[in-house]
Write a protein that holds these residues in place. Structure first.
Motif, PDB file in Angstrom:
ATOM      1  N   LEU A 285      -6.084   8.684  10.291  1.00 54.87           N
ATOM      2  CA  LEU A 285      -7.537   8.569  10.450  1.00 54.87           C
ATOM      3  C   LEU A 285      -8.322   9.106   9.243  1.00 54.87           C
ATOM      4  O   LEU A 285      -9.210   8.410   8.714  1.00 54.87           O
ATOM      5  CB  LEU A 285      -7.978   9.259  11.739  1.00 54.87           C
ATOM      6  CG  LEU A 285      -9.437   9.060  12.146  1.00 54.87           C
ATOM      7  CD1 LEU A 285      -9.778   7.576  12.260  1.00 54.87           C
ATOM      8  CD2 LEU A 285      -9.725   9.785  13.464  1.00 54.87           C
ATOM      9  N   PRO A 286      -8.045  10.324   8.759  1.00 58.71           N
ATOM     10  CA  PRO A 286      -8.782  10.791   7.574  1.00 58.71           C
ATOM     11  C   PRO A 286      -8.543   9.916   6.348  1.00 58.71           C
ATOM     12  O   PRO A 286      -9.455   9.709   5.539  1.00 58.71           O
ATOM     13  CB  PRO A 286      -8.233  12.209   7.348  1.00 58.71           C
ATOM     14  CG  PRO A 286      -7.655  12.617   8.656  1.00 58.71           C
ATOM     15  CD  PRO A 286      -7.135  11.376   9.272  1.00 58.71           C
ATOM     16  N   LEU A 287      -7.335   9.400   6.199  1.00 65.55           N
ATOM     17  CA  LEU A 287      -7.044   8.524   5.074  1.00 65.55           C
ATOM     18  C   LEU A 287      -7.798   7.205   5.208  1.00 65.55           C
ATOM     19  O   LEU A 287      -8.298   6.649   4.214  1.00 65.55           O
ATOM     20  CB  LEU A 287      -5.538   8.257   4.983  1.00 65.55           C
ATOM     21  CG  LEU A 287      -4.664   9.459   4.587  1.00 65.55           C
ATOM     22  CD1 LEU A 287      -3.188   9.131   4.742  1.00 65.55           C
ATOM     23  CD2 LEU A 287      -4.959   9.903   3.156  1.00 65.55           C
ATOM     24  N   TYR A 288      -7.909   6.704   6.430  1.00 61.53           N
ATOM     25  CA  TYR A 288      -8.643   5.455   6.659  1.00 61.53           C
ATOM     26  C   TYR A 288     -10.111   5.628   6.293  1.00 61.53           C
ATOM     27  O   TYR A 288     -10.726   4.758   5.644  1.00 61.53           O
ATOM     28  CB  TYR A 288      -8.495   5.031   8.110  1.00 61.53           C
ATOM     29  CG  TYR A 288      -9.041   3.638   8.388  1.00 61.53           C
ATOM     30  CD1 TYR A 288      -8.247   2.519   8.199  1.00 61.53           C
ATOM     31  CD2 TYR A 288     -10.350   3.458   8.833  1.00 61.53           C
ATOM     32  CE1 TYR A 288      -8.731   1.240   8.443  1.00 61.53           C
ATOM     33  CE2 TYR A 288     -10.850   2.192   9.081  1.00 61.53           C
ATOM     34  CZ  TYR A 288     -10.033   1.081   8.888  1.00 61.53           C
ATOM     35  OH  TYR A 288     -10.530  -0.178   9.114  1.00 61.53           O
ATOM     36  N   LYS A 289     -10.675   6.754   6.693  1.00 62.17           N
ATOM     37  CA  LYS A 289     -12.081   7.016   6.357  1.00 62.17           C
ATOM     38  C   LYS A 289     -12.273   7.126   4.833  1.00 62.17           C
ATOM     39  O   LYS A 289     -13.317   6.728   4.295  1.00 62.17           O
ATOM     40  CB  LYS A 289     -12.537   8.312   7.027  1.00 62.17           C
ATOM     41  CG  LYS A 289     -12.632   8.221   8.548  1.00 62.17           C
ATOM     42  CD  LYS A 289     -13.025   9.569   9.142  1.00 62.17           C
ATOM     43  CE  LYS A 289     -13.111   9.492  10.664  1.00 62.17           C
ATOM     44  NZ  LYS A 289     -13.458  10.810  11.276  1.00 62.17           N
ATOM     45  N   LYS A 290     -11.268   7.634   4.161  1.00 63.60           N
ATOM     46  CA  LYS A 290     -11.325   7.751   2.706  1.00 63.60           C
ATOM     47  C   LYS A 290     -11.254   6.381   2.041  1.00 63.60           C
ATOM     48  O   LYS A 290     -12.029   6.085   1.116  1.00 63.60           O
ATOM     49  CB  LYS A 290     -10.174   8.649   2.233  1.00 63.60           C
ATOM     50  CG  LYS A 290      -9.972   8.690   0.730  1.00 63.60           C
ATOM     51  CD  LYS A 290      -8.729   9.506   0.386  1.00 63.60           C
ATOM     52  CE  LYS A 290      -8.401   9.420  -1.098  1.00 63.60           C
ATOM     53  NZ  LYS A 290      -7.157  10.182  -1.434  1.00 63.60           N
ATOM     54  N   TYR A 291     -10.312   5.561   2.494  1.00 66.90           N
ATOM     55  CA  TYR A 291     -10.112   4.252   1.870  1.00 66.90           C
ATOM     56  C   TYR A 291     -11.133   3.211   2.324  1.00 66.90           C
ATOM     57  O   TYR A 291     -11.457   2.284   1.578  1.00 66.90           O
ATOM     58  CB  TYR A 291      -8.701   3.740   2.166  1.00 66.90           C
ATOM     59  CG  TYR A 291      -7.588   4.589   1.599  1.00 66.90           C
ATOM     60  CD1 TYR A 291      -7.625   5.020   0.272  1.00 66.90           C
ATOM     61  CD2 TYR A 291      -6.498   4.970   2.374  1.00 66.90           C
ATOM     62  CE1 TYR A 291      -6.610   5.803  -0.263  1.00 66.90           C
ATOM     63  CE2 TYR A 291      -5.471   5.746   1.851  1.00 66.90           C
ATOM     64  CZ  TYR A 291      -5.537   6.162   0.536  1.00 66.90           C
ATOM     65  OH  TYR A 291      -4.531   6.932   0.004  1.00 66.90           O
ATOM     66  N   PHE A 292     -11.619   3.356   3.548  1.00 64.94           N
ATOM     67  CA  PHE A 292     -12.562   2.381   4.115  1.00 64.94           C
ATOM     68  C   PHE A 292     -13.789   3.129   4.660  1.00 64.94           C
ATOM     69  O   PHE A 292     -13.960   3.259   5.875  1.00 64.94           O
ATOM     70  CB  PHE A 292     -11.890   1.567   5.223  1.00 64.94           C
ATOM     71  CG  PHE A 292     -10.562   0.971   4.815  1.00 64.94           C
ATOM     72  CD1 PHE A 292     -10.513  -0.185   4.046  1.00 64.94           C
ATOM     73  CD2 PHE A 292      -9.359   1.587   5.179  1.00 64.94           C
ATOM     74  CE1 PHE A 292      -9.293  -0.733   3.662  1.00 64.94           C
ATOM     75  CE2 PHE A 292      -8.135   1.044   4.810  1.00 64.94           C
ATOM     76  CZ  PHE A 292      -8.100  -0.115   4.036  1.00 64.94           C
ATOM     77  N   PRO A 293     -14.619   3.642   3.788  1.00 66.51           N
ATOM     78  CA  PRO A 293     -15.727   4.527   4.207  1.00 66.51           C
ATOM     79  C   PRO A 293     -16.785   3.839   5.063  1.00 66.51           C
ATOM     80  O   PRO A 293     -17.554   4.531   5.747  1.00 66.51           O
ATOM     81  CB  PRO A 293     -16.317   4.992   2.874  1.00 66.51           C
ATOM     82  CG  PRO A 293     -15.923   3.943   1.886  1.00 66.51           C
ATOM     83  CD  PRO A 293     -14.581   3.471   2.325  1.00 66.51           C
ATOM     84  N   ASN A 294     -16.829   2.530   5.065  1.00 67.50           N
ATOM     85  CA  ASN A 294     -17.872   1.819   5.812  1.00 67.50           C
ATOM     86  C   ASN A 294     -17.408   1.329   7.180  1.00 67.50           C
ATOM     87  O   ASN A 294     -18.118   0.546   7.819  1.00 67.50           O
ATOM     88  CB  ASN A 294     -18.383   0.637   4.983  1.00 67.50           C
ATOM     89  CG  ASN A 294     -19.006   1.087   3.678  1.00 67.50           C
ATOM     90  OD1 ASN A 294     -19.685   2.109   3.632  1.00 67.50           O
ATOM     91  ND2 ASN A 294     -18.774   0.329   2.618  1.00 67.50           N
ATOM     92  N   ALA A 309      -3.485  -0.330   8.675  1.00 64.67           N
ATOM     93  CA  ALA A 309      -4.273  -0.488   7.451  1.00 64.67           C
ATOM     94  C   ALA A 309      -3.924   0.573   6.418  1.00 64.67           C
ATOM     95  O   ALA A 309      -3.829   0.288   5.216  1.00 64.67           O
ATOM     96  CB  ALA A 309      -5.762  -0.447   7.784  1.00 64.67           C
ATOM     97  N   VAL A 310      -3.729   1.808   6.867  1.00 61.13           N
ATOM     98  CA  VAL A 310      -3.383   2.887   5.941  1.00 61.13           C
ATOM     99  C   VAL A 310      -1.992   2.661   5.359  1.00 61.13           C
ATOM    100  O   VAL A 310      -1.771   2.828   4.144  1.00 61.13           O
ATOM    101  CB  VAL A 310      -3.473   4.258   6.650  1.00 61.13           C
ATOM    102  CG1 VAL A 310      -2.891   5.360   5.756  1.00 61.13           C
ATOM    103  CG2 VAL A 310      -4.914   4.576   6.996  1.00 61.13           C
ATOM    104  N   LEU A 311      -1.037   2.270   6.189  1.00 59.81           N
ATOM    105  CA  LEU A 311       0.312   1.997   5.683  1.00 59.81           C
ATOM    106  C   LEU A 311       0.291   0.862   4.664  1.00 59.81           C
ATOM    107  O   LEU A 311       0.980   0.914   3.637  1.00 59.81           O
ATOM    108  CB  LEU A 311       1.254   1.672   6.836  1.00 59.81           C
ATOM    109  CG  LEU A 311       1.628   2.848   7.751  1.00 59.81           C
ATOM    110  CD1 LEU A 311       2.394   2.365   8.961  1.00 59.81           C
ATOM    111  CD2 LEU A 311       2.448   3.888   6.989  1.00 59.81           C
ATOM    112  N   ASP A 312      -0.494  -0.164   4.932  1.00 57.87           N
ATOM    113  CA  ASP A 312      -0.621  -1.269   3.972  1.00 57.87           C
ATOM    114  C   ASP A 312      -1.225  -0.788   2.659  1.00 57.87           C
ATOM    115  O   ASP A 312      -0.791  -1.193   1.573  1.00 57.87           O
ATOM    116  CB  ASP A 312      -1.491  -2.384   4.560  1.00 57.87           C
ATOM    117  CG  ASP A 312      -0.756  -3.200   5.621  1.00 57.87           C
ATOM    118  OD1 ASP A 312       0.480  -3.113   5.668  1.00 57.87           O
ATOM    119  OD2 ASP A 312      -1.430  -3.913   6.393  1.00 57.87           O
ATOM    120  N   LYS A 313      -2.230   0.064   2.759  1.00 56.59           N
ATOM    121  CA  LYS A 313      -2.886   0.586   1.562  1.00 56.59           C
ATOM    122  C   LYS A 313      -1.918   1.423   0.727  1.00 56.59           C
ATOM    123  O   LYS A 313      -1.863   1.297  -0.506  1.00 56.59           O
ATOM    124  CB  LYS A 313      -4.097   1.433   1.966  1.00 56.59           C
ATOM    125  CG  LYS A 313      -4.958   1.903   0.802  1.00 56.59           C
ATOM    126  CD  LYS A 313      -5.694   0.754   0.149  1.00 56.59           C
ATOM    127  CE  LYS A 313      -6.622   1.228  -0.949  1.00 56.59           C
ATOM    128  NZ  LYS A 313      -7.296   0.093  -1.628  1.00 56.59           N
TER     129      LYS A 313
END
Length: 493
Positions: A285-294, A309-313
């Motif tokens: 979750l924190p990584l997702y917010k970092k990579y996808f802030p919107n 999504a985070v694993l893909d990133k």
């Protein structure tokens, strides 16, 4: 040099304090163990080579009915002899443990021969002789080429006989086993035709030419075997790959060296699945917010979407054919100036000891003994990461490297090297006992358990940050799913 001394050079039997207290029963058990191990290694020459016992490097396994009958009789005789030691108080020191390990492995061999009977339905059994026997002589630089090449020749010459036995023995194979054997046989053909060069190039051109006809004859025999698998065995591969509940329970007990039931394993796996799914989402979750802030609230609450999504990133940062080996060397510590797991461990020694002491899964005492004062062991480490096999489709190759991305490689290095398999096995090799039981019959449960625990320990202590922890949790999910799928696919419905 006699047979006993040849093996003892590899694993010296030095345990003077235990020998001072040895009883007549100790001597009796040690003779039984020695005789059984000698017979076992003689019957499994490829496994002997893998262990580092090179007395049988010119031999291949005999899969004939007569040899199986002899092996069964030998195992049954050893099992009967071992029954004399049901009272462990008769034995001293390491023998108290080794007698139980020996009994389990003897019983496992009897089960394999009498009930599992894989030689009748599993063509993959024969690949130990058709491919691995050759690979071990080529890939491991344990002796000069002039000593290894004559044994390589003997094994190449013996492959047609193994193929003939496979054709005679295999009846109703499961289709998936035959299909896999076809693919692996093509790999064996490539190994014989192209993969011997690292060894043969160490000899004069005349010696290489001398082996050429044997190579081609063996390759053609393997090509004929592949055709037989495709046109003969595959059309009649109507066997059921499921073992059924009774055989599965027995095989599970031998595989784990535990009486833990398959029902208990399933219950634990399902509970662990839910906990690990929760943990990977919380890490993502924190990584997702970092990579996808919107991202909106609804998206953030979609646990599967966030995790995927985070694993893909993270998969976007990965090595390739040209960088994978050097990158693995950096992570293992072969290049001391780069950040690696060895350096990281040295800096956090006290925290690691506290973590190990608190952890019930690590056990008491043993992990501390393994780790204490051994942080420099990676100086002798060689990277186990090899270039991936040639993959025809570019898409598959890209998928491979996205899976084994930079962060997964860091987790994998912990598992395979430091402080995982390499460290544990380095210490296991220092163990000395009156018998070779523990050297021959290794505990896969402990070996893999230790490496998986090290992944978890390192991730929880912050190695590589949340990105590496994502990969560790993903691998844990894979292990859990394996346990669940194993039962689901193996049991007859």
């Amino acid at each position: 040099m006699n047979k006993t001394k040849a093996l003892f050079v590899l694993v010296p039997l030095v345990m003077p304090l235990a020998n001072l207290r040895a009883t007549p029963q100790d001597d009796q058990f040690q003779r039984i163990a020695h005789d059984y191990i000698e017979g076992f290694l003689t019957s499994n020459p490829e496994y002997a080579t893998e262990l580092g016992d090179h007395r049988f490097d010119d031999k291949l396994t005999d899969y004939s009915a007569g040899t199986r009958a002899q092996e069964l009789a030998r195992a049954q005789q050893s099992a009967a002899a071992a029954e004399a030691f049901n009272d462990l108080s008769q034995l001293t020191g390491a023998n108290k443990v080794d007698v139980r390990l020996l009994k389990d492995n003897v019983d496992n061999e009897i089960f394999d021969i009498e009930e599992l009977r894989e030689w009748e339905w599993n063509p993959l059994v024969y690949n130990q002789s058709l491919a691995n026997s050759i690979y071990l002589l080529v890939a491991r630089d344990f002796a000069p080429a002039e000593q290894r090449i004559p044994n390589l020749r003997k094994r190449l010459e013996g492959i047609p006989a193994v193929i003939a036995q496979a054709k005679a023995n295999l009846k109703h194979s499961p289709k998936i086993y035959t299909e896999t054997a076809i693919e692996q046989t093509q790999g064996a053909i490539s190994l014989v035709r192209e993969g011997l060069s690292p060894l043969l190039n160490q000899r004069a051109a005349g010696d290489r030419r001398d082996l050429g006809p044997i190579q081609e004859k063996t390759a053609k025999a393997l090509e004929d075997y592949k055709t037989w698998l495709q046109k003969d065995l595959l059309p009649r591969s109507d066997g059921d790959f499921r073992l059924g509940a009774d055989k599965f329970r027995k095989k599970l007990r031998f595989a784990l060296a535990s009486d833990l039931s398959m029902e208990e394993i399933m219950q634990r796996a399902q509970a662990d699945l839910a906990q690990t799914q929760k943990a990977i989402y919380e890490t993502a979750l924190p990584l997702y917010k970092k990579y996808f802030p919107n991202a909106g609230k609804a998206t953030l609450e979609d646990k599967k979407k966030v995790t995927a999504a985070v694993l893909d990133k993270l998969g976007e940062q990965h090595p390739d054919d040209n960088t994978i080996v050097s990158y693995a060397q950096k992570l293992c510590g072969k290049r001391p100036t780069s950040p690696n797991s060895t350096t990281w461990l040295r800096c956090r020694r006290s925290r690691l000891r506290s973590s190990l002491c608190r952890s019930s899964s690590a056990g008491r005492g043993l992990p501390i003994a393994i780790l204490r004062g051994r942080w420099s062991i990676m100086a002798k480490h060689f990277s186990r990461s090899n270039r991936p096999r040639k993959i025809g489709a570019t898409q598959r190759k890209q998928s491979f490297f996205r899976e084994y991305n930079n962060y997964m490689c860091r987790d994998l290095t912990v598992h395979e090297a430091m402080p995982g398999h390499y460290l544990q096995l380095a210490h296991a090799n220092e163990f000395r006992a009156p018998t070779l039981v523990r050297a021959i019959f290794r505990s896969g449960t402990f070996i893999e358990g230790w490496a998986v625990y090290c992944e978890q320990m390192m991730a929880e202590l912050g190695y590589g940050g949340p990105e590496v922890k994502m990969q560790q949790l993903k691998m844990r999910l894979r292990v859990i799913c394996n346990a669940i799928i194993d039962q689901g696919f193996t049991l007859k419905t």
